[in-house]
Design an enzyme around this catalytic site. Structure first.
Site, short mmCIF file in Angstrom:
data_model
loop_
_atom_site.label_atom_id
_atom_site.label_comp_id
_atom_site.label_asym_id
_atom_site.label_seq_id
_atom_site.Cartn_x
_atom_site.Cartn_y
_atom_site.Cartn_z
N SER A 279 0.78 -1.24 0.00
CA SER A 279 0.00 0.00 0.00
C SER A 279 0.81 1.29 0.00
CB SER A 279 -0.96 0.01 1.20
OG SER A 279 -2.10 -0.76 0.92
N LYS B 173 0.25 3.85 -2.72
CA LYS B 173 -0.71 4.94 -2.67
C LYS B 173 -0.05 6.31 -2.53
CE LYS B 173 -4.51 2.13 -0.81
NZ LYS B 173 -4.03 0.86 -0.26
N SER C 254 -6.17 4.08 3.96
CA SER C 254 -5.66 3.08 3.02
C SER C 254 -6.77 2.40 2.22
CB SER C 254 -4.82 2.02 3.75
OG SER C 254 -3.94 1.38 2.84
N LYS D 196 3.00 6.58 5.04
CA LYS D 196 2.11 5.48 4.65
C LYS D 196 2.70 4.13 5.04
CE LYS D 196 -1.69 4.05 2.74
NZ LYS D 196 -1.69 2.91 3.69
#
Length: 384
Positions: free
Chosen positions: A55, A58, A110, A216
């Site tokens: 993730s 992102k 997320s 993140k």
């Protein structure tokens, strides 16, 4: 004389050589620590090895959305977006939502569904968006070892990046004020057709690490735990990336080690605007404004510039710790020297090269002869 022995620098894209892997012991398979201002690599472990990002993908999706679209645009959620597997902000098919809210849901909570909705809105499909995003970040950041096949980071064999590339993507993304604001948000009210709640940022170091301001975390089975973190203390901002940790606790532990080392063990050395360097072919190179690099511990530096204007800074162990390209000064050569003077700690006159001493000797003798003949002249006048 001091002007003859200054060093030089151009505000070009900074580039750094690898730090020794054994300086910090980590659980993660790959890791990088960089200075956010210059991009200088302070530490790396398998930094250029291609891995699955999960993730933290992102980060690139958020940057792309913020810079390629109007955040006030209304996005209609498709069935495909609403049904994406994994972490979700529970979007509903045909729901209409502002693009900015989708970016917030993707980066703070997320949401994979938000990532797909963003991609479809901007480029028409996940595939088209991913191809455009890969090309976009390559051109914007100069990275070379990354390929995205989706906007959210779900596993795909051809979806990969490196710790170094993700650090550079993050460095550029954090220069966008809206991105910086979103990834530093700890909690955010969320109201959608399928979910009304208060989002809590999944990055735990925003609460647990002094100065943390993003960005993140990620996880899929094939990627392990990935984590990108930015933190700022005393006017120094660092970015740490760890990839393929066996647990989230290991990812957070490794990140804390890296950031602690960056803040506590590195000092700043400033290269002044007036500093100058001479290359082997006698060309003189200069900088346009003050720049700096970080170095570890008590060390002396060696500054070398080649005939193409590439400046390399090495420590007293011969390790390259910083490189950049300089700007050639027109019409200057020969009489200037490349040695360190003000640029290096503990520099002294013994560091100046032979050409400088020849120049000094020449002008010293001229001064001495002038004084001698003046005295002779005064004596002749008195005798007359």
């Amino acid at each position: 004389m001091l002007l003859l022995v200054c060093v030089a620098w151009l505000p070009a894209e900074a580039e750094a050589e690898n730090a020794a892997e054994d300086e910090v012991s980590l659980h993660s398979e790959a890791a990088v620590l960089i200075d956010a201002e210059s991009g200088q690599v302070l530490f790396e472990k398998n930094g250029d090895e291609q891995m699955y990002p999960a993730s933290i993908t992102k980060i690139a999706t958020g940057l792309m959305a913020l810079e390629k679209a109007d955040l006030d645009e209304k996005v209609t959620v498709s069935e495909e977006a609403a049904d994406v597997e994994g972490t979700s902000v529970y979007l509903v098919e045909d729901e209409v939502m502002p693009l900015k809210q989708l970016v917030e849901g993707m980066l703070i909570n997320s949401g994979n569904d938000a990532g797909t909705a963003i991609a479809e809105h901007i480029s028409g499909s996940e595939q088209a968006f991913s191809e455009e995003m890969t090309e976009y970040v390559m051109k914007k950041t100069g990275i070379e070892d990354t390929n995205f096949t989706n906007p959210h980071g779900l596993f795909s064999e051809n979806h990969y990046s490196t710790a170094e590339d993700m650090a550079e993507i993050t460095r550029v993304a954090m220069q966008n004020d809206t991105f910086r604001d979103i990834v530093s948000t700890k909690e955010k009210a969320w109201k959608g057709e399928g979910w009304e709640t208060e989002l809590r940022n999944h990055h735990q170091l925003l609460w647990d690490y002094d100065g943390a301001n993003g960005v993140k975390n990620g996880y899929v089975t094939e990627a392990g735990y990935t984590l990108v973190t930015s933190a700022e203390r005393d006017d120094r901002e660092l970015i740490a990336v760890v990839m393929k940790a066996d647990s989230d606790s290991y990812a957070y532990e490794d990140t804390t080690k890296l950031l602690d080392a960056g803040f506590e063990e590195f000092d700043e050395h400033i290269l002044k605007e007036a500093d100058r360097y001479q290359s082997p072919n006698q060309s003189i190179y200069t900088l346009r404004n003050d720049r700096s690099f970080l170095y570890r511990g008590d060390t002396d530096f060696d500054f070398q510039v080649n005939d193409k204007g590439k400046l390399t800074v090495s420590d007293d162990q011969g390790k390259d710790i910083f490189t950049t390209y300089l700007s050639k000064e027109r019409g200057k050569s020969g009489t200037d020297t490349k040695k360190r003077a003000e640029a290096a700690p503990k520099a002294d006159s013994r560091d100046m090269d032979e050409s400088l001493w020849k120049t000094w000797s020449k002008y010293s003798s001229v001064v001495a002869d002038t004084i001698y003949y003046h005295l002779q002249y005064m004596m002749n006048i008195n005798n007359f």
